[in-house]
Design an enzyme around this catalytic site. Structure first.
Site, short mmCIF file in Angstrom:
data_model
loop_
_atom_site.label_atom_id
_atom_site.label_comp_id
_atom_site.label_asym_id
_atom_site.label_seq_id
_atom_site.Cartn_x
_atom_site.Cartn_y
_atom_site.Cartn_z
N ARG A 147 0.80 -1.24 0.00
CA ARG A 147 0.00 0.00 0.00
C ARG A 147 0.82 1.27 0.00
O ARG A 147 0.27 2.35 0.06
CB ARG A 147 -1.02 -0.03 1.14
CG ARG A 147 -2.24 -0.79 0.71
CD ARG A 147 -3.30 -1.00 1.77
NE ARG A 147 -3.67 -2.38 1.63
CZ ARG A 147 -3.17 -3.38 2.34
NH1 ARG A 147 -2.36 -3.15 3.35
NH2 ARG A 147 -3.51 -4.60 2.06
N ALA A 208 -3.95 -13.23 9.84
CA ALA A 208 -4.95 -13.78 10.77
C ALA A 208 -5.66 -14.98 10.17
O ALA A 208 -6.00 -15.93 10.87
CB ALA A 208 -5.96 -12.72 11.18
N GLU A 209 -5.84 -15.00 8.87
CA GLU A 209 -6.54 -16.12 8.24
C GLU A 209 -5.74 -17.40 8.35
O GLU A 209 -6.28 -18.49 8.22
CB GLU A 209 -6.83 -15.82 6.77
CG GLU A 209 -8.16 -15.15 6.53
CD GLU A 209 -8.28 -13.77 7.14
OE1 GLU A 209 -7.31 -12.99 7.02
OE2 GLU A 209 -9.31 -13.47 7.75
N ASP A 330 -15.08 -11.95 10.29
CA ASP A 330 -13.95 -11.28 9.63
C ASP A 330 -14.19 -9.78 9.51
O ASP A 330 -13.86 -9.17 8.49
CB ASP A 330 -13.67 -11.91 8.25
CG ASP A 330 -12.38 -11.43 7.61
OD1 ASP A 330 -11.54 -10.83 8.31
OD2 ASP A 330 -12.22 -11.63 6.38
N CYS A 625 -5.95 -23.65 -2.56
CA CYS A 625 -5.73 -23.03 -3.86
C CYS A 625 -6.54 -21.76 -4.08
O CYS A 625 -6.12 -20.84 -4.78
CB CYS A 625 -6.08 -24.00 -4.99
SG CYS A 625 -5.49 -25.69 -4.70
N CYS A 628 -5.49 -17.81 -4.10
CA CYS A 628 -4.81 -17.17 -5.23
C CYS A 628 -5.53 -17.43 -6.55
O CYS A 628 -5.63 -16.55 -7.40
CB CYS A 628 -3.37 -17.67 -5.36
SG CYS A 628 -2.32 -17.15 -3.99
N MET A 667 4.41 -19.67 -7.53
CA MET A 667 3.58 -20.81 -7.18
C MET A 667 4.37 -21.69 -6.22
O MET A 667 5.27 -22.43 -6.63
CB MET A 667 3.20 -21.58 -8.45
CG MET A 667 2.57 -22.96 -8.21
SD MET A 667 1.02 -22.90 -7.28
CE MET A 667 0.94 -24.61 -6.70
CA CA Z 1 -9.38 -11.00 7.54
#
Ligand code: CA
Length: 697
Positions: A147, A208-209, A330, A625, A628, A667
């Site tokens: 960012r 966090a995920e 979330d 998968c 992405c 990948m």
């Molecule tokens: Ca999140």
């Protein structure tokens, strides 16, 4: 993180001052810091008067993104054209806010690569590539974005995807120092712009995920030495908490939350108030997402989904305000934070404002953390309002999720990372709003697995649900933070749009998914100007001046969370990423757009697989998968659309997934997580999706 369970694709889918200090002048001390381009604490504190420049992420410490420049105005904007542009060498998402310091512009691109240009001519001055380990993309939920940089005392700073803080010389782009801010090899990533506060450089992280513990670190900007670190959630009680505040926070958790890290990553917003000496941190969601599997005995789970105020000098806790207690959906509070002085009930208040994912616009007293007001800016069904104590009035069905439910907003939020602007002239805040929902189904058998995502969602739920799927719509809104009401809106044909810029000439600039950069009248949203780019624009524009010419600059490149929401945006929104710079009478031209991809063809590769394999492959795809390659194997365009996989590539599918044959392209190998039979099942699912796309199956 943004995810579409099966059959619900659409579902988510500023020190006092020094007057008008002129900088970059002949002062000897400034020369020692690099001549033109010296930016010290006093100059940062006075950034608003520094009309020609854009010195920090939000232009000033208040992060209002409002420029005093007026050469581009309603009378002249018809002459606004492309002055120059620069290729970013990527088709991935571009989210950076450019910084402009005394005639030079600094940006960050995908894979955390830094670039410097002459801000008037576009001449490239230098590029610094931190050589990010491409395999780390595996721990990035939402594209390898960045960012933007920070600028301080002759150095440019940026975070890297693989967790480093990098400092380079602004004149030459040569590395000055770098330090690893995250435990190497763990599932943290840095995408946010660093901030300068009290001589320190601040950086958070995401993840966090995947199951990590959030924190923000302050480093000495000159040396890179760590100064302080603030954890946003408590750790393992057996080890003791780092601070008394975290001891208190730990009382709001239950069970063995620390095993999955707890979450609370601070991956984007941080603001600094030099008068109060406070840093405000936007804290993210829980890990896993769902309260009853994360903290089974209840509790608010501090400081998830909170604005956390700490002392800039030492990181000591001062106050917090939790936008979403015991986050269950979330609903990060990592969205942009903005400081202002507002007259509320006849009294001037120093406020901090935020429109977080949860769909409510908050005005909080930034000295004390007192809740002043909060109203919904989008259609939401998780709560019906905010009570006078500042707690949400929740929908019990959305809390319990005993029966899976379409909850609005979905995890992409009613507003996400896209910067908002505030015009002190109109008194309005300008930001993009996105209406959507997601079917939340809890994986009752979830167990922490450090090698993959840990959100606790059931990827294959296919039963009864509560609530209606929300239509996906999106708009630019002007919001009055005093009356807490929308003043005007512009609906977008494609619901997704980008950050905003406002100017003293009464303009608001914003980019959109369909590639348009637009300018509106700030008072009423009347469209004044537009420019069509080949790719979508999500980043926020900035404006600056060099030698009496005003420019507007924006990073154009579509990626990030937006492409993970497959909405038929498809390939059109993606394409070559660029820095676009506009000025009156600009006459630069762009190359012809890339032709659209041909239709998907029926796969010719033969693979021995049963219907059970395809079903198993779907779940494995969801766990490994999707982040992405997109929901249901339909990529948003930044990574290969697996439905288009050719027979030649199918023949080496296992070597790509397990052997790392394409690691250099980003990948990563999954050999620690998948076995050959599971790879075959994923391949069977991909082939099945390709056949579905051409009307077979
Ligand atoms: Ca999140």
């Amino acid at each position: 993180m943004h995810l579409a369970p099966r059959r619900s694709l659409a579902a988510f889918l500023v020190f006092s001052l020094v007057g008008t200090l002129a900088c970059g002048d002949s002062d000897r001390g400034i020369d020692m810091l690099g001549g033109a381009g010296a930016v010290d604490d006093a100059r940062l504190a006075n950034a608003d008067a520094d009309e020609e420049n854009w010195l920090t992420y939000g232009r000033t410490y208040k992060e209002q993104r409002h420029s005093p420049l007026t050469q581009i105005n309603e009378a002249t904007i018809g002459r606004l054209g492309l002055a120059w542009w620069a290729p970013m060498g990527t088709i991935r998402g571009l989210e950076a806010t450019p910084l402009v310091v005394d005639g030079k512009i600094f940006v960050t691109s995908s894979w955390s690569i830094m670039h410097a240009f002459d801000a008037a001519t576009g001449e490239q001055l230098w590029t610094y590539d931190p050589q990010v380990n491409r395999a780390h993309a595996r721990y990035v939920c939402c594209d390898v974005v960045n960012r933007g940089p920070a600028f301080y005392r002759g150095k440019v700073y940026a975070g890297t995807i693989d967790g480093r803080m990098v400092s380079v010389a602004a004149e030459t782009g040569e590395l000055v120092w770098e330090t690893q801010t995250t435990p190497e090899g763990e599932a943290y990533a840095v995408t946010g712009a660093p901030r300068i506060a009290d001589g320190k450089i601040l950086i958070g992280n995401g993840g966090a995920e995947y199951g990590v513990r959030g924190y923000v670190t302050a480093y000495d900007a000159e040396t890179g030495e760590e100064d302080w670190r603030v954890y946003t959630v408590p750790g393992d009680p057996a080890d003791g908490q780092e601070t008394a505040a975290l001891e208190e926070a730990a009382k709001t958790w239950s069970g063995d939350w620390w095993q999955a890290g707890g979450g609370g990553t601070a991956w984007d917003s941080m603001v600094y108030d030099p008068e109060l000496g406070l840093v405000y941190i936007g804290v993210g969601n829980g890990s896993p997402w769902y309260e009853r599997i994360r903290s089974p005995g209840g509790g608010d789970n501090l400081y998830l989904s909170s604005i956390l105020a700490v002392r800039a000098s030492d990181g000591e806790y001062v106050w917090h305000y939790q936008t979403t207690p015991a986050d269950n959906w979330d609903y990060t509070a990592t969205q942009p934070l903005m400081l202002a002085e507002l007259e509320i009930d006849g009294r001037e208040r120093k406020v901090i404002m935020q429109a977080p994912k949860n769909g409510f616009f908050y005005v909080i007293d930034r000295e004390t953390g007192e809740f002043l007001s909060g109203e919904a800016f989008a259609d939401v069904n998780w709560a019906t309002g905010i009570d006078e104590d500042g707690r949400p009035i929740e929908n019990p069905a959305a809390r319990s999720l005993e029966t899976p439910m379409h909850v609005a907003p979905g995890p992409n939020g009613s507003h996400n990372w896209h910067p908002m602007s505030y015009s002190p002239q109109t008194g309005y805040v300008y930001f993009p709003v996105y209406e959507h929902s997601m079917l939340h189904a809890i994986d009752e058998d979830w167990e922490y697995d450090r090698s993959t995502i840990n959100i606790g969602a059931n990827f294959t739920y296919d039963g009864e649900t509560v609530g209606e799927e929300m239509p996906m719509v999106g708009r630019l809104v002007a919001w009055d933070p005093v009356s807490q009401q929308e003043v005007w809106r512009v609906e977008h044909p494609n619901p997704l749009s980008g950050g905003t810029l406002s100017t003293a000439s009464g303009l608001v600039f914003q980019g959109r998914a369909d590639g348009q950069l637009r300018a509106y009248r700030a008072t009423d949203g009347h469209l004044l100007w537009s420019f069509q780019h080949e790719t979508g624009i999500a980043a926020a524009p900035v404006t600056y001046a060099v030698d009496g010419t005003q420019y507007v600059a924006v990073m154009a490149g579509w990626g990030g969370p937006e492409v993970l929401i497959n909405m038929g945006l498809g390939d059109g929104a993606t394409g070559p990423g660029r820095l676009l710079v506009f000025a009156l009478d600009g006459a630069a031209t762009l190359p012809e757009p890339m032709p659209p991809l041909p239709p998907i063809e029926a796969p010719t590769f033969e693979l021995a697989a049963s219907a059970t394999d395809v079903e198993a492959g779907e779940e494995l795809y969801g766990l490994n998968c999707w982040g992405c390659h997109g929901a249901a194997a339909a990529s948003g365009g930044i990574t290969p659309d697996l439905r288009r996989t050719t027979a030649d590539v199918h023949a080496v599918f296992e070597d790509i997934v397990l052997g790392g044959q394409r690691a250099a392209l980003g990948m990563p190998p999954f050999d620690d997580r998948l076995n050959p039979d599971e790879v075959r099942q994923i391949q069977a699912y991909v082939l099945s999706r390709a056949r579905e796309s051409v009307g077979e199956n």
